[in-house]
Design a protein around this motif. Structure first.
Motif, PDB file in Angstrom:
ATOM      1  N   GLY A  35      65.871  69.262   9.697  1.00 14.82           N
ATOM      2  CA  GLY A  35      66.151  70.648   9.574  1.00 14.82           C
ATOM      3  C   GLY A  35      65.184  71.548   9.213  1.00 14.82           C
ATOM      4  O   GLY A  35      65.435  72.949   8.973  1.00 14.82           O
ATOM      5  N   THR A  54      71.760  68.611  14.226  1.00 16.42           N
ATOM      6  CA  THR A  54      70.527  68.188  13.736  1.00 16.42           C
ATOM      7  C   THR A  54      70.666  66.830  13.241  1.00 16.42           C
ATOM      8  O   THR A  54      71.483  66.384  12.448  1.00 16.42           O
ATOM      9  CB  THR A  54      70.396  69.069  12.143  1.00 16.42           C
ATOM     10  OG1 THR A  54      70.312  70.428  12.790  1.00 16.42           O
ATOM     11  CG2 THR A  54      69.173  68.835  11.532  1.00 16.42           C
ATOM     12  N   LYS A  57      69.234  66.075   8.281  1.00 16.15           N
ATOM     13  CA  LYS A  57      69.281  67.322   7.429  1.00 16.15           C
ATOM     14  C   LYS A  57      67.951  67.589   6.674  1.00 16.15           C
ATOM     15  O   LYS A  57      67.658  68.819   6.210  1.00 16.15           O
ATOM     16  CB  LYS A  57      70.516  67.477   6.736  1.00 16.15           C
ATOM     17  CG  LYS A  57      71.694  67.261   7.372  1.00 16.15           C
ATOM     18  CD  LYS A  57      72.096  68.403   8.292  1.00 16.15           C
ATOM     19  CE  LYS A  57      73.239  68.311   9.185  1.00 16.15           C
ATOM     20  NZ  LYS A  57      73.298  69.411  10.109  1.00 16.15           N
ATOM     21  N   SER A  58      67.458  66.657   6.030  1.00 15.29           N
ATOM     22  CA  SER A  58      66.427  66.659   5.145  1.00 15.29           C
ATOM     23  C   SER A  58      65.404  65.419   5.425  1.00 15.29           C
ATOM     24  O   SER A  58      66.073  64.542   5.928  1.00 15.29           O
ATOM     25  CB  SER A  58      66.760  66.731   3.781  1.00 15.29           C
ATOM     26  OG  SER A  58      67.347  65.516   3.173  1.00 15.29           O
TER      27      SER A  58
END
Length: 366
Positions: A35, A54, A57-58
């Motif tokens: 992301g 995505t 996400k992180s």
């Protein structure tokens, strides 16, 4: 059948490309691996006409975790047409190879050229294996197309143009109007949009600007849009050259502010010593702005014609760049002709060219 476009992270131009393909009636999924970019502080992009996924996400996924996540997604989506960036990643190579075994159509995307930097023959030979899974490729310009062909992708399966943006979006962000192309010539400034890293050759640009200042009684300001590790060094160098009062360091700004900054500029400068393409060239031309472009930039192939819609210079030639800056600063009629030509050439960088490339590859494969 779904058409999936994979990039490491989504910026505005990635959403533009997916939107353009979706407008042709295809079922499009934009797939970003994570992301937030490690390089650009882009705002998240979704697009209007396609589904965006995505994967993480992180964090930056690599290795087995990335491969397994991609395979899980493939299982959920079923057989599809895949367009993958980052052919050089081993994870993408393994995933592309598995997609071929599963019977999917697999294409790569990119803008690499032989002259990006000195090439090693052994490395290039080994790199050819990374292209084996792909049925075809979307490149940018003749040099990029030649690079794909060199690595074994048949000529009829290499389409262009990959590097594209929505010229309509840029014009809307800039509040651009064709009847105001030539407005406010006297108050326009030069603009650089680039990451502040060595390959962008910004110290040479400051040398050129110093020469330009010394030869003009009414010099124009220079705005530098971008962030990076060289920011403090560049500011110190500007002070050393005693030109700091004429330079504005804007920092990293989003596409909307870049578009508005360009709309009030005299010309865009891109002095890179290594530049696969240079998407900002399209953004400048979308709002009828001439460009001063290093000859190594991939955008030169399709978009820029010297003395027609800008000037092309050698990246080790600050005197040449300064000369072109002076010409544009003092010859309004020439500048206006270049503005009109830049606007006309912007169609070659519009996302419709990317959508056409996708369609041509699918037709060639069928």
């Amino acid at each position: 059948m779904k058409h999936i476009f994979l990039w490491e992270n989504f910026g505005p131009m990635h959403a533009d490309r997916c939107d353009a393909v979706a407008k042709t009636g295809m079922d499009v999924i934009g797939l970003e691996l994570y992301g937030k970019s490690d390089v650009y502080d882009w705002n998240p992009e979704k697009g209007l006409n396609f589904e965006k996924i995505t994967l993480f996400k992180s964090g930056r996924p690599r290795g087995l975790a990335l491969i397994l996540a991609l395979l899980k997604l493939r299982k959920n989506l079923g057989k599809s047409n895949w367009f993958l960036c980052h052919y050089e990643w081993k994870e993408v190579f393994i995933f592309a190879s598995l997609l071929r075994l599963l019977g999917d159509n697999v294409f790569t995307m990119g803008c690499s050229k032989f002259d990006d930097f000195p090439r090693n023959s052994k490395r290039e030979f080994l790199k050819s294996f990374f292209f084996k899974p792909y049925h075809g490729a979307i490149g940018s310009g003749v040099r990029s197309k030649s690079y794909f062909e060199f690595h074994g992708i048949p000529s009829h399966m290499v389409a262009t143009e990959y590097n594209t943006v929505s010229t309509q979006r840029i014009r809307e962000l800039a509040n651009f109007s064709q009847d105001k192309i030539y407005d406010d010539y006297e108050n326009r400034y030069f603009t650089i949009v680039a990451r502040l890293v060595p390959k962008k050759n910004l110290f040479m640009a400051l040398d050129a600007y110093k020469i330009y200042l010394n030869s003009n009684t009414k010099p124009r300001f220079l705005k530098i849009c971008g962030s990076g590790p060289l920011e403090a060094d560049l500011k110190a160098y500007a002070q050393k050259l005693e030109i700091e009062n004429y330079i504005v360091f804007m920092g990293f700004i989003q596409t909307e502010e870049i578009s508005k900054t360009l709309s009030k500029s005299l010309a865009l400068i891109l002095p890179s010593i290594e530049e696969q393409f240079g998407n900002v060239i399209i953004e400048a031309q979308a709002i009828a702005l001439p460009v001063l472009l290093s000859e190594v930039c991939g955008a030169k192939d399709k978009l820029v014609r010297s003395a027609k819609n800008g000037f092309i210079f050698e990246p080790d030639n600050p005197e040449g760049l300064a000369w072109f800056m002076t010409l544009l600063s003092n010859d309004q009629k020439m500048w206006e002709k270049m503005c009109l030509s830049a606007f006309e050439y912007s169609k070659y960088g519009d996302v419709e060219a990317f959508a056409s490339a996708v369609q041509s590859l699918l037709e060639a494969k069928s």
